[in-house]
Design a protein around this motif. Structure first.
Motif, PDB file in Angstrom:
ATOM      1  N   TYR A   1       0.906  -1.260   0.073  1.00 35.11           N
ATOM      2  CA  TYR A   1       0.161  -0.084   0.069  1.00 35.11           C
ATOM      3  C   TYR A   1       0.676   1.382   0.063  1.00 35.11           C
ATOM      4  O   TYR A   1       0.571   2.165  -0.880  1.00 35.11           O
ATOM      5  N   VAL A   2       2.021   1.402   0.723  1.00 32.85           N
ATOM      6  CA  VAL A   2       2.888   2.326   1.066  1.00 32.85           C
ATOM      7  C   VAL A   2       3.466   2.637  -0.274  1.00 32.85           C
ATOM      8  O   VAL A   2       3.432   3.758  -0.983  1.00 32.85           O
ATOM      9  N   LEU A   3       3.960   1.610  -0.888  1.00 34.89           N
ATOM     10  CA  LEU A   3       4.732   1.683  -2.409  1.00 34.89           C
ATOM     11  C   LEU A   3       3.696   2.211  -3.405  1.00 34.89           C
ATOM     12  O   LEU A   3       4.135   3.038  -3.974  1.00 34.89           O
ATOM     13  N   ALA A   4       2.518   1.751  -3.480  1.00 34.88           N
ATOM     14  CA  ALA A   4       1.526   2.146  -4.369  1.00 34.88           C
ATOM     15  C   ALA A   4       1.243   3.614  -4.403  1.00 34.88           C
ATOM     16  O   ALA A   4       1.284   4.425  -5.405  1.00 34.88           O
ATOM     17  N   MET A   5       0.993   4.184  -3.035  1.00 34.21           N
ATOM     18  CA  MET A   5       0.836   5.513  -2.923  1.00 34.21           C
ATOM     19  C   MET A   5       1.878   6.230  -3.362  1.00 34.21           C
ATOM     20  O   MET A   5       1.672   7.412  -3.972  1.00 34.21           O
ATOM     21  N   ALA A   6       3.082   6.034  -2.882  1.00 33.77           N
ATOM     22  CA  ALA A   6       4.233   6.867  -3.306  1.00 33.77           C
ATOM     23  C   ALA A   6       4.519   7.010  -4.748  1.00 33.77           C
ATOM     24  O   ALA A   6       4.834   7.882  -5.328  1.00 33.77           O
ATOM     25  N   GLU A   7       4.132   5.715  -5.471  1.00 28.59           N
ATOM     26  CA  GLU A   7       4.599   5.722  -7.024  1.00 28.59           C
ATOM     27  C   GLU A   7       3.639   6.442  -7.507  1.00 28.59           C
ATOM     28  O   GLU A   7       3.872   7.479  -8.503  1.00 28.59           O
ATOM     29  N   LEU A   8       2.195   6.504  -7.314  1.00 32.77           N
ATOM     30  CA  LEU A   8       1.517   7.637  -7.949  1.00 32.77           C
ATOM     31  C   LEU A   8       1.610   8.969  -7.321  1.00 32.77           C
ATOM     32  O   LEU A   8       1.378   9.626  -8.275  1.00 32.77           O
TER      33      LEU A   8
ATOM     34  N   ILE B   1       4.893   6.847   3.863  1.00 36.51           N
ATOM     35  CA  ILE B   1       4.694   7.193   2.420  1.00 36.51           C
ATOM     36  C   ILE B   1       5.740   8.348   2.040  1.00 36.51           C
ATOM     37  O   ILE B   1       6.228   8.175   1.026  1.00 36.51           O
ATOM     38  N   MET B   2       5.874   9.422   2.880  1.00 32.79           N
ATOM     39  CA  MET B   2       6.973  10.423   2.323  1.00 32.79           C
ATOM     40  C   MET B   2       8.272   9.717   2.461  1.00 32.79           C
ATOM     41  O   MET B   2       9.082  10.079   1.572  1.00 32.79           O
ATOM     42  N   ALA B   3       8.659   8.833   3.481  1.00 32.52           N
ATOM     43  CA  ALA B   3      10.091   8.267   3.199  1.00 32.52           C
ATOM     44  C   ALA B   3       9.925   7.257   1.993  1.00 32.52           C
ATOM     45  O   ALA B   3      11.284   7.524   1.188  1.00 32.52           O
ATOM     46  N   GLU B   4       9.029   6.459   1.546  1.00 31.25           N
ATOM     47  CA  GLU B   4       9.233   5.851   0.443  1.00 31.25           C
ATOM     48  C   GLU B   4       9.215   6.844  -0.779  1.00 31.25           C
ATOM     49  O   GLU B   4      10.018   6.343  -1.785  1.00 31.25           O
ATOM     50  N   LEU B   5       8.536   7.941  -0.895  1.00 35.06           N
ATOM     51  CA  LEU B   5       8.275   8.831  -1.932  1.00 35.06           C
ATOM     52  C   LEU B   5      10.132   9.597  -1.985  1.00 35.06           C
ATOM     53  O   LEU B   5      10.463   9.371  -3.177  1.00 35.06           O
ATOM     54  N   GLU B   6      10.619   9.726  -0.910  1.00 36.00           N
ATOM     55  CA  GLU B   6      12.010  10.392  -0.926  1.00 36.00           C
ATOM     56  C   GLU B   6      12.902   9.194  -1.769  1.00 36.00           C
ATOM     57  O   GLU B   6      13.721   9.504  -2.397  1.00 36.00           O
ATOM     58  N   ASN B   7      12.677   8.018  -1.405  1.00 37.57           N
ATOM     59  CA  ASN B   7      13.540   6.897  -2.008  1.00 37.57           C
ATOM     60  C   ASN B   7      13.403   6.914  -3.330  1.00 37.57           C
ATOM     61  O   ASN B   7      14.218   6.444  -4.336  1.00 37.57           O
ATOM     62  N   LEU B   8      11.902   6.947  -4.098  1.00 37.63           N
ATOM     63  CA  LEU B   8      11.726   7.077  -5.280  1.00 37.63           C
ATOM     64  C   LEU B   8      12.158   8.153  -6.172  1.00 37.63           C
ATOM     65  O   LEU B   8      12.721   8.262  -7.248  1.00 37.63           O
ATOM     66  N   LEU B   9      12.178   9.265  -5.580  1.00 33.59           N
ATOM     67  CA  LEU B   9      12.500  10.616  -6.213  1.00 33.59           C
ATOM     68  C   LEU B   9      13.903  10.712  -6.052  1.00 33.59           C
ATOM     69  O   LEU B   9      14.631  11.645  -6.879  1.00 33.59           O
ATOM     70  N   GLY B  10      14.668  10.551  -4.878  1.00 35.03           N
ATOM     71  CA  GLY B  10      15.977  11.033  -4.642  1.00 35.03           C
ATOM     72  C   GLY B  10      16.047  12.444  -4.015  1.00 35.03           C
ATOM     73  O   GLY B  10      17.076  12.591  -3.757  1.00 35.03           O
ATOM     74  N   TYR B  11      14.979  12.920  -3.435  1.00 36.25           N
ATOM     75  CA  TYR B  11      14.898  14.106  -2.530  1.00 36.25           C
ATOM     76  C   TYR B  11      13.667  14.320  -1.947  1.00 36.25           C
ATOM     77  O   TYR B  11      12.752  13.485  -2.337  1.00 36.25           O
TER      78      TYR B  11
ATOM     79  N   PRO C   1      -4.199  10.448  -8.490  1.00 38.32           N
ATOM     80  CA  PRO C   1      -5.633   9.517  -8.723  1.00 38.32           C
ATOM     81  C   PRO C   1      -5.587   8.599  -7.384  1.00 38.32           C
ATOM     82  O   PRO C   1      -4.615   8.411  -7.039  1.00 38.32           O
ATOM     83  N   ALA C   2      -6.960   8.150  -7.222  1.00 32.51           N
ATOM     84  CA  ALA C   2      -7.151   6.933  -6.198  1.00 32.51           C
ATOM     85  C   ALA C   2      -6.461   5.711  -6.737  1.00 32.51           C
ATOM     86  O   ALA C   2      -6.473   5.681  -7.850  1.00 32.51           O
ATOM     87  N   LEU C   3      -6.177   4.914  -5.756  1.00 31.74           N
ATOM     88  CA  LEU C   3      -5.454   3.663  -5.996  1.00 31.74           C
ATOM     89  C   LEU C   3      -6.409   2.751  -7.071  1.00 31.74           C
ATOM     90  O   LEU C   3      -5.687   2.137  -8.121  1.00 31.74           O
TER      91      LEU C   3
END
Length: 391
Positions: free
Chosen positions: A168-175, A221-231, A306-308
Protein backbone atom coordinates in the motif's frame (compact mmCIF):
# COMPACT_ATOMS: atom_id res chain seq x y z
CA UNK A 1 -7.51 -27.29 -0.91
CA UNK A 2 -9.73 -25.05 1.21
CA UNK A 3 -12.04 -22.70 -0.65
CA UNK A 4 -11.38 -19.17 0.56
CA UNK A 5 -13.88 -16.34 0.38
CA UNK A 6 -12.35 -12.85 0.40
CA UNK A 7 -14.91 -10.34 1.63
CA UNK A 8 -14.11 -6.78 0.52
CA UNK A 9 -15.99 -4.26 2.65
CA UNK A 10 -16.76 -0.70 1.63
CA UNK A 11 -19.39 1.97 2.23
CA UNK A 12 -21.32 1.92 -1.03
CA UNK A 13 -22.89 4.74 -2.99
CA UNK A 14 -25.90 5.56 -5.19
CA UNK A 15 -25.30 4.47 -8.75
CA UNK A 16 -28.18 6.54 -10.19
CA UNK A 17 -29.77 9.82 -9.20
CA UNK A 18 -32.95 8.01 -8.12
CA UNK A 19 -30.85 5.99 -5.65
CA UNK A 20 -29.70 9.04 -3.70
CA UNK A 21 -32.75 9.34 -1.41
CA UNK A 22 -32.84 5.67 -0.38
CA UNK A 23 -29.05 5.70 0.08
CA UNK A 24 -29.27 8.70 2.40
CA UNK A 25 -32.07 6.99 4.32
CA UNK A 26 -29.86 3.95 4.91
CA UNK A 27 -27.05 6.16 6.21
CA UNK A 28 -29.18 8.15 8.63
CA UNK A 29 -31.12 5.10 9.77
CA UNK A 30 -27.87 3.76 11.21
CA UNK A 31 -27.60 4.66 14.93
CA UNK A 32 -23.86 5.04 14.50
CA UNK A 33 -24.49 8.03 12.22
CA UNK A 34 -27.02 9.85 14.40
CA UNK A 35 -27.49 8.37 17.85
CA UNK A 36 -30.88 8.90 19.47
CA UNK A 37 -32.10 8.14 22.99
CA UNK A 38 -35.20 6.42 21.59
CA UNK A 39 -34.61 3.78 18.86
CA UNK A 40 -38.19 4.20 17.63
CA UNK A 41 -37.28 7.65 16.32
CA UNK A 42 -34.42 6.45 14.13
CA UNK A 43 -36.28 5.57 10.95
CA UNK A 44 -38.71 8.53 11.01
CA UNK A 45 -35.76 10.87 11.48
CA UNK A 46 -33.86 9.16 8.66
CA UNK A 47 -36.86 9.61 6.38
CA UNK A 48 -37.14 13.27 7.35
CA UNK A 49 -33.47 14.09 6.67
CA UNK A 50 -33.19 12.06 3.47
CA UNK A 51 -36.38 13.60 2.08
CA UNK A 52 -35.28 17.10 3.01
CA UNK A 53 -31.77 16.88 1.61
CA UNK A 54 -32.03 14.53 -1.38
CA UNK A 55 -32.18 17.32 -3.95
CA UNK A 56 -28.89 18.90 -2.83
CA UNK A 57 -27.14 15.54 -2.72
CA UNK A 58 -28.48 14.78 -6.19
CA UNK A 59 -26.82 17.98 -7.43
CA UNK A 60 -23.49 16.77 -6.07
CA UNK A 61 -23.83 13.44 -7.88
CA UNK A 62 -24.86 15.15 -11.10
CA UNK A 63 -21.60 17.10 -10.92
CA UNK A 64 -19.66 13.81 -11.17
CA UNK A 65 -21.73 12.19 -13.89
CA UNK A 66 -24.96 11.16 -12.21
CA UNK A 67 -23.90 8.53 -9.70
CA UNK A 68 -21.13 7.02 -7.64
CA UNK A 69 -18.51 4.85 -9.39
CA UNK A 70 -17.70 3.11 -6.10
CA UNK A 71 -19.49 -0.17 -6.79
CA UNK A 72 -18.03 -0.53 -10.26
CA UNK A 73 -14.50 0.16 -9.02
CA UNK A 74 -14.83 -2.11 -5.98
CA UNK A 75 -16.10 -4.98 -8.14
CA UNK A 76 -13.15 -4.45 -10.49
CA UNK A 77 -10.80 -4.59 -7.51
CA UNK A 78 -12.50 -7.81 -6.38
CA UNK A 79 -12.10 -9.45 -9.80
CA UNK A 80 -8.44 -8.53 -10.16
CA UNK A 81 -7.65 -9.61 -6.61
CA UNK A 82 -9.39 -12.95 -7.16
CA UNK A 83 -7.46 -13.54 -10.38
CA UNK A 84 -4.11 -12.77 -8.75
CA UNK A 85 -4.82 -14.98 -5.73
CA UNK A 86 -5.70 -17.89 -8.00
CA UNK A 87 -2.47 -17.34 -9.94
CA UNK A 88 -0.69 -17.70 -6.60
CA UNK A 89 -2.37 -21.03 -5.94
CA UNK A 90 -5.08 -19.87 -3.52
CA UNK A 91 -8.58 -21.15 -4.36
CA UNK A 92 -10.17 -17.75 -3.69
CA UNK A 93 -13.46 -16.14 -4.61
CA UNK A 94 -13.95 -12.44 -3.91
CA UNK A 95 -17.18 -10.90 -2.63
CA UNK A 96 -18.20 -7.27 -2.18
CA UNK A 97 -20.11 -6.14 0.92
CA UNK A 98 -21.34 -2.54 0.98
CA UNK A 99 -22.54 -1.01 4.21
CA UNK A 100 -25.28 1.30 2.94
CA UNK A 101 -26.06 0.33 -0.65
CA UNK A 102 -26.05 -2.63 -3.01
CA UNK A 103 -24.60 -5.19 -2.77
CA UNK A 104 -25.37 -5.19 0.95
CA UNK A 105 -23.46 -7.27 3.48
CA UNK A 106 -26.38 -9.71 3.82
CA UNK A 107 -26.22 -10.41 0.08
CA UNK A 108 -22.50 -11.13 0.19
CA UNK A 109 -22.93 -13.49 3.15
CA UNK A 110 -25.70 -15.35 1.32
CA UNK A 111 -23.43 -15.79 -1.71
CA UNK A 112 -20.58 -17.05 0.48
CA UNK A 113 -22.83 -19.71 2.02
CA UNK A 114 -24.31 -20.71 -1.33
CA UNK A 115 -20.83 -21.20 -2.82
CA UNK A 116 -19.75 -23.57 -0.06
CA UNK A 117 -16.80 -21.48 1.07
CA UNK A 118 -14.64 -23.13 3.76
CA UNK A 119 -13.21 -20.00 5.39
CA UNK A 120 -13.45 -16.23 4.97
CA UNK A 121 -10.85 -13.47 4.99
CA UNK A 122 -12.47 -10.12 5.77
CA UNK A 123 -10.61 -7.28 4.10
CA UNK A 124 -11.99 -3.77 4.70
CA UNK A 125 -11.10 -1.35 1.92
CA UNK A 126 -10.24 1.21 4.56
CA UNK A 127 -6.47 1.16 5.16
CA UNK A 128 -6.88 2.98 8.48
CA UNK A 129 -9.20 1.61 11.17
CA UNK A 130 -11.96 3.85 12.47
CA UNK A 131 -15.07 3.24 14.54
CA UNK A 132 -17.49 4.05 11.77
CA UNK A 133 -15.69 2.60 8.76
CA UNK A 134 -14.03 -0.77 9.38
CA UNK A 135 -15.51 -0.89 12.87
CA UNK A 136 -19.06 -0.43 11.61
CA UNK A 137 -18.61 -3.11 8.95
CA UNK A 138 -17.12 -5.55 11.45
CA UNK A 139 -20.05 -4.96 13.82
CA UNK A 140 -22.51 -5.57 10.98
CA UNK A 141 -20.87 -8.95 10.38
CA UNK A 142 -21.10 -9.66 14.10
CA UNK A 143 -24.84 -9.01 14.03
CA UNK A 144 -25.30 -11.32 11.06
CA UNK A 145 -23.34 -14.12 12.74
CA UNK A 146 -25.49 -13.84 15.85
CA UNK A 147 -28.66 -14.52 13.84
CA UNK A 148 -27.31 -17.04 11.31
CA UNK A 149 -26.13 -20.37 12.70
CA UNK A 150 -24.50 -21.61 9.49
CA UNK A 151 -22.61 -18.35 9.04
CA UNK A 152 -21.59 -18.43 12.70
CA UNK A 153 -19.84 -21.79 12.15
CA UNK A 154 -17.78 -20.50 9.24
CA UNK A 155 -14.15 -19.67 10.20
CA UNK A 156 -13.37 -15.98 9.73
CA UNK A 157 -10.02 -14.19 9.66
CA UNK A 158 -10.12 -10.40 9.80
CA UNK A 159 -7.61 -7.84 8.62
CA UNK A 160 -8.15 -4.92 11.00
CA UNK A 161 -6.06 -2.26 9.24
CA UNK A 162 -3.18 -2.15 6.78
CA UNK A 163 -2.00 1.47 6.62
CA UNK A 164 1.62 0.35 7.09
CA UNK A 165 1.63 -2.52 4.59
CA UNK A 166 4.59 -2.16 2.18
CA UNK A 167 2.44 -2.74 -0.91
CA UNK A 168 0.00 0.00 0.00
CA UNK A 169 2.76 2.45 0.96
CA UNK A 170 4.68 1.78 -2.26
CA UNK A 171 1.57 2.13 -4.44
CA UNK A 172 0.75 5.49 -2.87
CA UNK A 173 4.32 6.73 -3.24
CA UNK A 174 4.48 5.70 -6.91
CA UNK A 175 1.31 7.57 -7.81
CA UNK A 176 2.43 10.66 -5.87
CA UNK A 177 5.83 10.59 -7.58
CA UNK A 178 4.16 10.75 -11.01
CA UNK A 179 2.42 14.00 -10.10
CA UNK A 180 5.42 15.54 -8.34
CA UNK A 181 7.57 15.02 -11.45
CA UNK A 182 5.06 17.07 -13.47
CA UNK A 183 5.63 20.15 -11.30
CA UNK A 184 7.64 23.14 -12.56
CA UNK A 185 10.15 22.66 -9.75
CA UNK A 186 9.56 19.08 -8.50
CA UNK A 187 11.74 19.49 -5.40
CA UNK A 188 9.56 22.37 -4.21
CA UNK A 189 6.14 20.82 -4.87
CA UNK A 190 4.02 20.68 -1.73
CA UNK A 191 2.63 17.19 -1.09
CA UNK A 192 -0.70 17.73 0.62
CA UNK A 193 -2.39 14.73 2.23
CA UNK A 194 -6.13 15.11 2.75
CA UNK A 195 -7.81 12.44 4.85
CA UNK A 196 -11.44 12.10 5.82
CA UNK A 197 -11.94 13.55 9.29
CA UNK A 198 -13.50 11.99 12.36
CA UNK A 199 -15.08 13.60 15.42
CA UNK A 200 -12.48 14.48 18.04
CA UNK A 201 -14.48 12.54 20.65
CA UNK A 202 -13.93 9.32 18.72
CA UNK A 203 -10.19 9.68 19.18
CA UNK A 204 -10.07 11.10 22.71
CA UNK A 205 -12.98 9.27 24.35
CA UNK A 206 -13.49 6.08 22.39
CA UNK A 207 -9.85 5.31 21.66
CA UNK A 208 -10.24 5.39 17.88
CA UNK A 209 -6.72 4.81 16.42
CA UNK A 210 -7.59 6.50 13.12
CA UNK A 211 -5.64 9.73 13.57
CA UNK A 212 -2.48 7.97 14.78
CA UNK A 213 -2.64 5.55 11.87
CA UNK A 214 -3.11 8.38 9.36
CA UNK A 215 -0.12 10.29 10.77
CA UNK A 216 2.10 7.20 10.83
CA UNK A 217 1.03 6.31 7.29
CA UNK A 218 1.92 9.79 6.02
CA UNK A 219 5.41 9.44 7.45
CA UNK A 220 5.89 6.05 5.79
CA UNK A 221 4.68 7.29 2.41
CA UNK A 222 6.93 10.35 2.46
CA UNK A 223 9.94 8.19 3.28
CA UNK A 224 9.14 5.87 0.36
CA UNK A 225 8.52 8.87 -1.91
CA UNK A 226 11.96 10.25 -1.09
CA UNK A 227 13.46 6.87 -1.99
CA UNK A 228 11.75 6.98 -5.38
CA UNK A 229 12.55 10.61 -6.21
CA UNK A 230 15.95 10.98 -4.63
CA UNK A 231 14.93 14.14 -2.78
CA UNK A 232 12.49 15.16 -0.08
CA UNK A 233 9.43 17.35 -0.59
CA UNK A 234 7.64 19.59 1.88
CA UNK A 235 4.39 18.01 2.97
CA UNK A 236 1.34 18.65 5.12
CA UNK A 237 -1.66 16.71 6.39
CA UNK A 238 -5.23 17.88 6.95
CA UNK A 239 -8.72 16.43 7.34
CA UNK A 240 -11.74 17.08 5.13
CA UNK A 241 -15.50 16.54 5.29
CA UNK A 242 -16.25 17.70 8.83
CA UNK A 243 -19.97 17.97 9.57
CA UNK A 244 -22.35 18.81 12.39
CA UNK A 245 -21.85 20.76 15.61
CA UNK A 246 -19.19 18.49 17.10
CA UNK A 247 -15.47 19.35 16.97
CA UNK A 248 -13.48 17.22 14.53
CA UNK A 249 -9.78 16.42 14.42
CA UNK A 250 -7.66 19.18 12.94
CA UNK A 251 -6.19 20.83 10.92
CA UNK A 252 -8.99 21.20 8.38
CA UNK A 253 -8.30 20.83 4.67
CA UNK A 254 -9.88 24.11 3.57
CA UNK A 255 -7.96 26.12 6.18
CA UNK A 256 -4.61 24.55 5.31
CA UNK A 257 -5.14 25.19 1.59
CA UNK A 258 -5.73 28.86 2.34
CA UNK A 259 -2.61 28.98 4.54
CA UNK A 260 -0.49 27.36 1.84
CA UNK A 261 -1.76 29.88 -0.69
CA UNK A 262 -0.91 32.76 1.63
CA UNK A 263 2.60 31.29 2.07
CA UNK A 264 3.17 31.44 -1.70
CA UNK A 265 2.80 27.77 -2.60
CA UNK A 266 2.65 27.38 -6.39
CA UNK A 267 2.53 23.62 -6.92
CA UNK A 268 0.17 21.58 -4.75
CA UNK A 269 0.09 17.79 -5.13
CA UNK A 270 -3.09 16.66 -3.38
CA UNK A 271 -3.20 13.11 -2.02
CA UNK A 272 -6.49 11.45 -0.95
CA UNK A 273 -4.77 9.32 1.67
CA UNK A 274 -7.69 7.49 3.29
CA UNK A 275 -9.53 6.66 0.07
CA UNK A 276 -8.61 3.74 -2.21
CA UNK A 277 -11.30 4.37 -4.85
CA UNK A 278 -12.63 7.37 -6.73
CA UNK A 279 -15.95 8.53 -5.29
CA UNK A 280 -17.89 11.65 -4.35
CA UNK A 281 -15.22 13.03 -2.02
CA UNK A 282 -12.39 12.78 -4.52
CA UNK A 283 -14.37 13.68 -7.64
CA UNK A 284 -16.52 16.46 -6.17
CA UNK A 285 -15.02 17.66 -2.91
CA UNK A 286 -11.34 17.53 -3.89
CA UNK A 287 -11.55 18.02 -7.67
CA UNK A 288 -14.20 20.75 -7.65
CA UNK A 289 -14.65 22.38 -4.25
CA UNK A 290 -11.05 22.40 -3.01
CA UNK A 291 -9.59 23.05 -6.44
CA UNK A 292 -11.63 26.25 -6.62
CA UNK A 293 -10.52 27.20 -3.13
CA UNK A 294 -6.87 26.62 -4.06
CA UNK A 295 -7.18 28.83 -7.12
CA UNK A 296 -8.73 31.59 -5.05
CA UNK A 297 -5.86 31.22 -2.55
CA UNK A 298 -3.30 31.84 -5.28
CA UNK A 299 -2.06 28.29 -5.86
CA UNK A 300 -1.07 28.01 -9.53
CA UNK A 301 -0.99 24.25 -10.08
CA UNK A 302 -3.41 21.90 -8.31
CA UNK A 303 -2.50 18.31 -9.14
CA UNK A 304 -4.64 15.63 -7.56
CA UNK A 305 -3.11 12.18 -7.19
CA UNK A 306 -5.58 9.57 -8.53
CA UNK A 307 -7.10 7.06 -6.14
CA UNK A 308 -5.54 3.60 -6.15
CA UNK A 309 -8.51 1.87 -7.83
CA UNK A 310 -6.98 -1.16 -9.66
CA UNK A 311 -3.39 0.08 -9.74
CA UNK A 312 -1.31 -3.14 -10.07
CA UNK A 313 1.02 -2.45 -7.13
CA UNK A 314 -2.04 -1.92 -4.93
CA UNK A 315 -3.77 -5.12 -6.04
CA UNK A 316 -0.55 -7.04 -5.39
CA UNK A 317 -0.48 -5.53 -1.90
CA UNK A 318 -4.06 -6.69 -1.25
CA UNK A 319 -3.12 -10.20 -2.37
CA UNK A 320 -0.16 -10.15 0.01
CA UNK A 321 -2.49 -9.13 2.83
CA UNK A 322 -4.83 -12.05 2.15
CA UNK A 323 -1.94 -14.51 1.94
CA UNK A 324 -0.46 -13.28 5.22
CA UNK A 325 -3.84 -13.50 6.92
CA UNK A 326 -4.26 -17.13 5.87
CA UNK A 327 -0.79 -18.02 7.11
CA UNK A 328 -0.86 -16.05 10.35
CA UNK A 329 -2.89 -16.27 13.58
CA UNK A 330 -6.64 -16.00 13.28
CA UNK A 331 -8.09 -12.60 14.16
CA UNK A 332 -11.82 -12.92 14.79
CA UNK A 333 -14.51 -10.26 14.52
CA UNK A 334 -14.47 -9.43 18.22
CA UNK A 335 -10.73 -8.76 18.12
CA UNK A 336 -10.99 -6.78 14.90
CA UNK A 337 -13.74 -4.49 16.17
CA UNK A 338 -12.44 -3.78 19.66
CA UNK A 339 -11.32 -0.35 20.83
CA UNK A 340 -8.95 0.84 23.51
CA UNK A 341 -11.62 3.02 25.11
CA UNK A 342 -15.18 2.30 26.09
CA UNK A 343 -17.96 3.60 23.91
CA UNK A 344 -21.69 2.93 24.02
CA UNK A 345 -23.04 2.99 20.50
CA UNK A 346 -26.77 2.54 21.05
CA UNK A 347 -28.98 3.65 22.66
CA UNK A 348 -27.64 6.92 24.01
CA UNK A 349 -28.80 8.62 27.20
CA UNK A 350 -28.83 11.96 25.41
CA UNK A 351 -28.71 13.42 21.92
CA UNK A 352 -25.34 12.71 20.39
CA UNK A 353 -23.93 13.08 16.93
CA UNK A 354 -21.88 10.21 15.57
CA UNK A 355 -20.82 10.93 12.03
CA UNK A 356 -19.83 8.28 9.54
CA UNK A 357 -16.23 8.86 8.56
CA UNK A 358 -16.11 7.02 5.30
CA UNK A 359 -16.17 7.90 1.65
CA UNK A 360 -19.65 8.66 0.39
CA UNK A 361 -20.73 10.38 3.63
CA UNK A 362 -19.91 13.68 1.89
CA UNK A 363 -23.56 13.63 0.92
CA UNK A 364 -24.60 14.13 4.51
CA UNK A 365 -22.59 17.27 5.13
CA UNK A 366 -25.34 19.74 4.24
CA UNK A 367 -27.98 17.45 5.70
CA UNK A 368 -26.25 17.36 9.07
CA UNK A 369 -25.68 21.10 9.17
CA UNK A 370 -29.22 21.85 8.07
CA UNK A 371 -30.72 19.50 10.60
CA UNK A 372 -28.51 20.91 13.38
CA UNK A 373 -29.74 24.40 12.56
CA UNK A 374 -33.32 23.12 12.50
CA UNK A 375 -32.90 21.58 15.96
CA UNK A 376 -31.37 24.76 17.34
CA UNK A 377 -34.34 26.73 16.05
CA UNK A 378 -36.73 24.34 17.75
CA UNK A 379 -34.82 24.43 21.04
CA UNK A 380 -34.63 28.24 21.01
CA UNK A 381 -38.37 28.54 20.48
CA UNK A 382 -38.03 30.37 17.17
CA UNK A 383 -38.46 27.44 14.84
CA UNK A 384 -41.25 26.79 12.34
CA UNK A 385 -43.17 24.41 14.62
CA UNK A 386 -43.21 27.03 17.36
CA UNK A 387 -44.42 29.61 14.88
CA UNK A 388 -47.47 27.56 13.93
CA UNK A 389 -48.29 26.66 17.50
CA UNK A 390 -47.04 23.06 17.66
CA UNK A 391 -44.40 23.80 20.31
Amino acid sequence: MARVGVLLMNLGGPERIQDVGPFLFNIFADPEIIRLPNPALQRPLAWFISTLRSSKSEQAYRSIGGGSPLRRITEQQARELQSLLRQRGIDATSYVAMRYWHPFTESAVADIKADGIDQVVVLPLYPHFSISTSGSSFRELQRLRQTDESFRKLPIRCIRSWYDHPGYVLAMAELIAEQVRLSDVPEEAQVFFSAHGVPKSYVEQAGDPYQKEIEACTTLIMAELENLLGYGNPHSLAYQSRVGPEEWIQPYTDQVIEQLGEAGTRDLVVVPISFVSEHIETLAELDIEYRELATEAGIVHFRRVPALDTYPTFIEGLADLVGSSLEGPEINLDEAAKLAGRVKFYPQERWQWGLNTSSEAWNGRIAMLGFAAFLLELISGHGPLHAIGLL
